[in-house]
Design an enzyme around this catalytic site. Structure first.
Site, PDB file in Angstrom:
ATOM      1  N   HIS A 147      57.295  74.504  70.586  1.00  0.00           N
ATOM      2  CA  HIS A 147      57.790  74.953  69.279  1.00  0.00           C
ATOM      3  C   HIS A 147      56.630  75.099  68.286  1.00  0.00           C
ATOM      4  O   HIS A 147      56.468  76.147  67.651  1.00  0.00           O
ATOM      5  CB  HIS A 147      58.819  73.938  68.761  1.00  0.00           C
ATOM      6  N   GLU A 148      55.818  74.045  68.186  1.00  0.00           N
ATOM      7  CA  GLU A 148      54.710  74.097  67.224  1.00  0.00           C
ATOM      8  C   GLU A 148      53.655  75.116  67.657  1.00  0.00           C
ATOM      9  O   GLU A 148      53.003  75.739  66.814  1.00  0.00           O
ATOM     10  CB  GLU A 148      54.088  72.714  67.039  1.00  0.00           C
ATOM     11  N   HIS A 150      54.615  78.421  66.141  1.00  0.00           N
ATOM     12  CA  HIS A 150      54.182  78.557  64.741  1.00  0.00           C
ATOM     13  C   HIS A 150      52.677  78.860  64.668  1.00  0.00           C
ATOM     14  O   HIS A 150      52.239  79.782  63.993  1.00  0.00           O
ATOM     15  CB  HIS A 150      54.454  77.261  63.970  1.00  0.00           C
TER      16      HIS A 150
END
EC number: 3.4.17.19
Lengths: 509, 509
Positions: free
Chosen positions: B270-271, B274
């Site tokens: 997920h990170e 980003h």
């Protein structure tokens, strides 16, 4: 009465506005400090272009806040008011920076900044190629620009004195020169005597190969044992060890080389000394000069005091060696005396400043000082630097560099345009000895404390007499208050004479 | 001609002055980003008082630079000039921020800031004591202040719409509401069907205890395998994982819990999503909106695309499981299918948003959205929040929280005064599916690529269609250009229907 009160309230308001401005500048500058720490310690390799812009923006903002008309107006107004002692100190410190920053045209500042940006790779390349000629034109340019810079600040003063006072605002150059000359005069014969002695010191107590992770664990042991406040600090590695931060967050870096365990220990203690000074600054002074460290010599006095007077002492090794042996069982057969001797070996053929011992170190400094002073004053041509350098090494230290790489190209400082910085290293050692002697005058001999790993009394004395004052006093006032005398090389010379006289069995010492 | 040229040169000068100002603001804001990263990841515990002052100084400087009269004058002048498309985009973005920041009085901003500073411990305490009453007065105050804030920005608009547009400036609230309603309508029956199904999924493929250091090594493997650029990034741990930085330095944090290996893998992916967006922003745009990411929904679309469409896909586990087994031999008997099933389990009694699966997650969001919208509009009283919350959980998810701690006190957002933030989480998932479908339309089915660990085509498509544009286009324009249609829940619903229909053997899906 009403008028007096109204005036006094107006002065309070002005001081409040002034302090808010000063705090903002300090906060911007401390933010830059974090960005620089980040860049040295954790930033990914390719982060530089953005980081350079961030730092440059913060630096421009600080400059604009400091040199704004409002700052000048507030300074004038406050200088005409009745201020408390602490307020007057803040005004004095800001005035000094204001005057300097407003007197140098911004274009010149930018030209110097650009030139040093380019000078760094030129110096690096010249050092790699062992070719001073490659660096000479850039050095020439930097010398000219820094002379011009000094002239803007004070056209009537000796330009080297002006540059020196960028790093050491309150110690006269005359005092610094007197101290350095004294060191040269006394240390040259002492070093000769050491080198002529037939003492047989142990020099290889720390020979061997030492794992990085274990070295790091030991560096943490050292910091624990000295009382480093981990709640306000941390330890990391960096290619060039440094310490930075504020009283709330003063971080240490060190480095580990497989074959240099002693170097990592002494470097860690050195950086602890810097951080420990920062941590002793008063919390309530944060954001103003009252919560900031005095300048380079005082800062260096703290690192040298801990590195040399504590970390290179006999009782320290009596206390610390068992801890080192737990991390490195191969040190089992090393005695505290052998460790002490190895930590204090005087070299007889060392050309490199950063590898020097407590004695020869200062001749490395004297040489740089004499050369850069003559360069800036126009008494020495850039092209003549290598020869002057080598001659002085031969004269003072009895060794002659065979290359410029291990001669006048060894240090980074001049490529930064930092002329006048070097003397503060020796002044730091001299002041360290003066403070340590004053502490012992008051507390008694500290050897037993060190042997027990109890640094509370020593650190309490430093907190009380140095740290907590921040920039409240000028450097000479601070020294006078802490030691009862002005800056003097006497305690340093007594310290090294007694220590090395005993170590090397010198009869006349 | 001469006059035209003179005018055009004047416009160029104005744009240059404007851009310099914009860059400075961006650099100050990026410096704050580094200070925040530092605070979350490496700062010593007691560094907070100084850090708070540093961040507050930088924030005040940004605000003053943005809202200065000069900014307004330059904006007006440039809006009357002929600008290139990119320049016009920069002006548009700065205008928007300028208008908002100049319309809210500084005292109100400070009052909100102070109130949220106090609200955070009050919320924490209330959550610990499971007592909404303790938090209610602070929440009441925050609702009032944020309503007032919205009124300053646009007295004629729905206040919730104004707050929502702080996080998502270019997506109409109407569009967001339509999407969320659609999710509620379609997901409630789908979840019912999943919960009624008698499919027997493996749910315990990752049960066990996993060493932190090995988890970290595996997190690095995940990032390697996805193509994270370590030259411009790094991985650390933080209590609440986040990603931050710029295109030159976009860092990832994650966390490791002994009993949650799957959580650390999906959170790392997920990170990565980003950070990978940030790294795709154009270098030359650094310092202006052209080099900045579009807003929260687009950012979240990138993290969700990688986390869900890649990291929770069957081919990903076929590819990645052998790597995971190298770090954790205890996974030897886990099949890729079992891993896939465990990564996609739909919970039937989960009350906690951050522990939800891809389906129920959006009902958690819908509930928060409906409640905060009604609160801000004055259609729901603060005291009635717990009951409204619990009723909605019962209605939409078939579970009723027994405590406020696992009910309306579970999330931190409202204590920050962040009303209008939650919807962007769901909009991010919806957009992720829309972008992934558009990428597959152009590139063909991506399963084979994922199975081979080859993310070049997918990432190339995202770079080309999303990342490289920065804020050049508004969000609707960006979506339309990338996918050929406006924001729609269709691809998301097709994706979950097909995926979970197959996983749970649902006949009607």
């Amino acid at each position: 009465m009403a008028t007096d009160q109204a005036q006094s309230e107006a002065a309070d308001d002005s001081y409040a506005a002034f302090e808010e401005r000063v705090r903002r500048i300090a906060n911007v500058s401390n933010a830059s400090g974090i960005l620089q720490w980040d860049q040295e310690v954790v930033m990914p390799d390719e982060g530089t272009p953005a980081r350079a812009q961030q730092l440059s923006a913060l630096s421009a903002i600080s400059h604009e806040l400091l040199t704004a008309d409002e700052t000048g107006e507030l300074l004038e107004e406050l200088e005409d008011s009745d201020l408390e002692e602490d307020q007057a100190a803040v005004v004095r410190e800001v005035r000094r920076k204001y005057d300097r920053e407003t007197s140098v045209p911004q274009e010149l500042v930018e030209e110097i900044s650009e030139t040093t940006t380019n000078a760094h790779p030129a110096w690096k390349q010249a050092k790699e190629n062992d070719d001073f000629e490659e660096f000479a034109p850039v050095l020439e340019k930097l010398v000219e620009l820094k002379r011009e810079y000094a002239e803007h600040i004070d056209p009537d003063a000796d330009p080297y004195e002006v540059l020196f006072s960028d790093y050491e605002p309150y110690i006269d150059l005359e005092t610094a020169e007197r101290v350095l000359e004294r060191l040269r005069e006394e240390l040259v014969p002492l070093i000769d005597a050491v080198q002529d002695s037939d003492a047989d010191l142990t020099t290889d107590a720390f020979a061997g190969e030492f794992d990085d992770d274990d070295q790091e664990a030991l560096a943490r042991d050292v910091l624990d044992s000295l009382g480093y406040d981990w709640g306000r600090g941390r330890l990391d590695t960096a290619p060039h060890p440094f310490s930075s931060g504020t009283q709330f967050d003063a971080r240490v870096t060190t480095r580990f080389e497989e074959d240099d365990l002693l170097g990592s220990i002494t470097s860690t203690i050195h950086e602890f000394g810097h951080a420990n000074y920062t941590l002793g600054l008063p919390d309530e002074g944060y954001g103003t000069p009252l919560g900031e460290a005095r300048d380079l010599s005082v800062h260096e006095s703290q690192s040298r005091l801990w590195e040399n007077h504590v970390g290179r002492s006999r009782p320290f090794w009596e206390q610390f060696l068992p801890t080192a042996r737990e991390r490195f069982p191969e040190l089992e057969d090393v005695s505290p005396e052998a460790a002490y001797e190895s930590a204090n070996q005087v070299y007889d053929d060392n050309l490199i400043r950063v590898e020097a011992d407590e004695l020869t170190y200062h001749l490395h400094i004297v040489i740089r000082f004499e050369i850069e002073r003559d360069l800036i004053r126009g008494d020495l041509a850039v092209d003549d630097v290598p020869e002057a350098w080598n001659d002085k090494y031969e004269e003072y230290l009895g060794v002659r560099p065979e290359t410029d790489a291990e001669g006048c190209l060894q240090d980074i400082h001049w490529s930064h345009g930092s002329f006048g910085y070097f003397p503060t290293y020796s002044l730091g050692s001299v002041l360290a000895a003066q403070l340590y002697a004053a502490a012992e005058d008051e507390l008694g001999d500290l050897d037993d404390d060190i042997r027990e790993g109890d640094f509370e009394a020593l650190n309490g004395w430093l907190r009380e007499n140095v740290h907590r004052h921040g920039k409240r006093y000028t450097t000479p006032e601070l020294i006078e208050r802490a030691t009862g005398r002005e800056l003097t090389a006497d305690p340093f010379l007594e310290y090294v004479t007694s220590k090395y006289g005993e170590l090397y069995g010198l009869e006349d010492y």
